[in-house]
Enzyme design. Structure first.
Site, short mmCIF file in Angstrom:
data_model
loop_
_atom_site.label_atom_id
_atom_site.label_comp_id
_atom_site.label_asym_id
_atom_site.label_seq_id
_atom_site.Cartn_x
_atom_site.Cartn_y
_atom_site.Cartn_z
N SER A 89 8.25 1.41 -22.94
CA SER A 89 7.06 0.61 -22.69
C SER A 89 6.36 0.07 -23.93
O SER A 89 5.42 -0.72 -23.81
CB SER A 89 6.07 1.41 -21.85
OG SER A 89 6.53 1.50 -20.52
N TYR A 184 -1.63 2.11 -14.05
CA TYR A 184 -0.50 1.60 -14.82
C TYR A 184 0.54 1.00 -13.88
O TYR A 184 0.96 1.63 -12.91
CB TYR A 184 0.12 2.75 -15.60
CG TYR A 184 1.04 2.34 -16.71
CD1 TYR A 184 0.55 2.09 -17.99
CD2 TYR A 184 2.40 2.22 -16.49
CE1 TYR A 184 1.40 1.73 -19.02
CE2 TYR A 184 3.26 1.86 -17.51
CZ TYR A 184 2.75 1.62 -18.78
OH TYR A 184 3.60 1.26 -19.79
N SER A 185 0.96 -0.23 -14.18
CA SER A 185 1.92 -0.91 -13.32
C SER A 185 2.89 -1.74 -14.15
O SER A 185 2.49 -2.73 -14.78
CB SER A 185 1.21 -1.81 -12.31
OG SER A 185 2.16 -2.52 -11.52
N ASN A 186 4.14 -1.34 -14.15
CA ASN A 186 5.17 -2.12 -14.82
C ASN A 186 5.35 -3.49 -14.18
O ASN A 186 5.78 -4.45 -14.83
CB ASN A 186 6.50 -1.36 -14.78
CG ASN A 186 6.45 -0.09 -15.59
OD1 ASN A 186 6.27 -0.12 -16.80
ND2 ASN A 186 6.60 1.05 -14.93
N GLY A 325 6.25 4.83 -25.11
CA GLY A 325 7.14 4.48 -24.02
C GLY A 325 8.24 5.50 -23.81
O GLY A 325 8.64 6.20 -24.74
#
Length: 370
Positions: A89, A184-186, A325
């Protein structure tokens, strides 16, 4: 950990060629190196990580590269100093820099709805702004929480298109109305990758390479090409789970704009120092990036999240800016301070508990403060 791309498949941990020669690094103070080395040794000997790599940069720019443990369990070889690792990330910060550059050029508006640029793509896109996607306040479901159930051996070698990732997310209800919460959102960063491609007319990897990697001379950072499951040498092996399954080779496409990149600890330091020094963004855009909201409930105590960049408190005072990440087999943590210090630590397995993750954060703090 919600700071990571958390699942490659349903059986992955739910948290989250060519030889390159390394020149001898200029030393940092022996005291700083000794404390950091002890922290790395503890991560291996006490907390069970197979191997660890670190790069520490002082205020003057002098660097020290350190390792601990084993880089290849099958041969017993040590981790290479400043070896390549999957940075997960941390990719988000690179993606965010490109979006903010486009904002500075007047091509993208941070407070414009994503519908303006990608009409019909995102459910409720007229109510979700570019800023909310960057800051994890859009409410969009995180696709890595809902990946299809398949064996890890099958899933890790499967290529996924960005739209396939969004289809997974958009099959689920939003977590909250846009702008009313933080999670949190990818998913948001995959949308941002498509935004970059739409407004520039060029591939995401090319834009990150030209606008960020090449601009500040990151010679050991890259966005893997389609189908590339390898990591350039030298690199340690990456392991997953208590049986230490070797997962070094995998298709990182399920991370894409949210987590596909590969770099070395030293290059991560160089990138973050250049970012905070204003070499990648104008003053206004950097200030926007550092406008934060409380993210401690979703990340770690004291964490605040800006636009693809997080701040974390230091025990010796002040904060450091970075991201961190995870991808199966690797974890990276660290950041940089506004006075020029930087620390990046990479581990060769993904932490399987909040306690082990905290030990990594403690090692980062040690490298900055002792």
């Amino acid at each position: 950990m919600t700071t990571t791309i958390r699942r490659c498949t349903a059986t992955a941990l739910a948290l989250l060629t060519g030889l390159t020669l390394v020149t001898a690094p200029a030393p940092v103070s022996a005291h700083a190196g000794g404390a950091t080395q002890s922290a790395l040794d503890a991560l291996v000997r006490t907390h069970g990580f197979p191997g660890a790599l670190a790069s520490v940069t002082d205020r003057s720019g002098r660097q020290r590269d350190l390792t601990a443990g084993v880089g290849d369990l099958s041969t017993g070889a040590k981790p290479p100093r400043d070896g390549y690792v999957r940075i997960g990330s941390n990719t988000k910060t690179f993606t965010a820099v490109v979006v903010l550059q486009l904002a500075g050029e007047g091509t993208v508006g941070l407070d414009e709805p994503i519908e303006t640029y990608l009409p019909g793509l995102v459910p409720n896109g007229a109510q979700i702004t570019v800023r909310q996607l960057l800051q994890h306040t859009s409410g969009l479901a995180n696709y890595t929480d809902h990946m299809p159930d398949e064996s890890f051996d099958t899933g890790r070698h499967r290529y996924r298109e960005p739209r396939e990732l969004l289809d997974v997310a958009f099959a689920h209800a939003p977590d909250f109305a846009p702008g009313t919460g933080w999670r949190y959102s990818n998913t948001g960063y995959v949308v941002l990758g498509l935004l970059i491609q739409r407004v520039t007319g060029r591939p995401l990897a090319e834009q990150i390479t030209e606008r960020v990697i090449d601009r500040v001379g990151l010679r050991r950072t890259y966005f893997p090409g389609v189908g590339d499951e390898s990591i350039r040498t030298p690199h340690p092996r990456g392991y997953l789970g208590p049986d230490r399954t070797d997962v070094t080779e995998l298709d990182p496409s399920w991370g894409w704009a949210a987590g596909q990149m590969i770099a070395t600890p030293r290059d991560l330091n160089t990138f973050l120092r250049a970012l905070l020094d204003g070499k990648l963004l104008g003053a206004a855009e950097l200030a926007e990036m550092q406008r934060t909201v409380d993210a401690s409930a979703g990340l770690w105590p004291g964490a605040r999240y800006g636009l693809g960049l997080a701040s974390s408190p230091l025990s010796c005072g002040g904060v450091y800016w970075g991201h961190g990440g995870d991808l199966p087999g690797f974890e990276t943590r660290g950041g940089a301070t506004t006075d020029g210090r930087a620390v990046s630590i990479a581990l060769t397995t993904t932490p399987d508990s909040a306690e082990r993750h905290q030990h990594v954060l403690d090692a980062v703090d040690t490298a900055f403060c002792r």
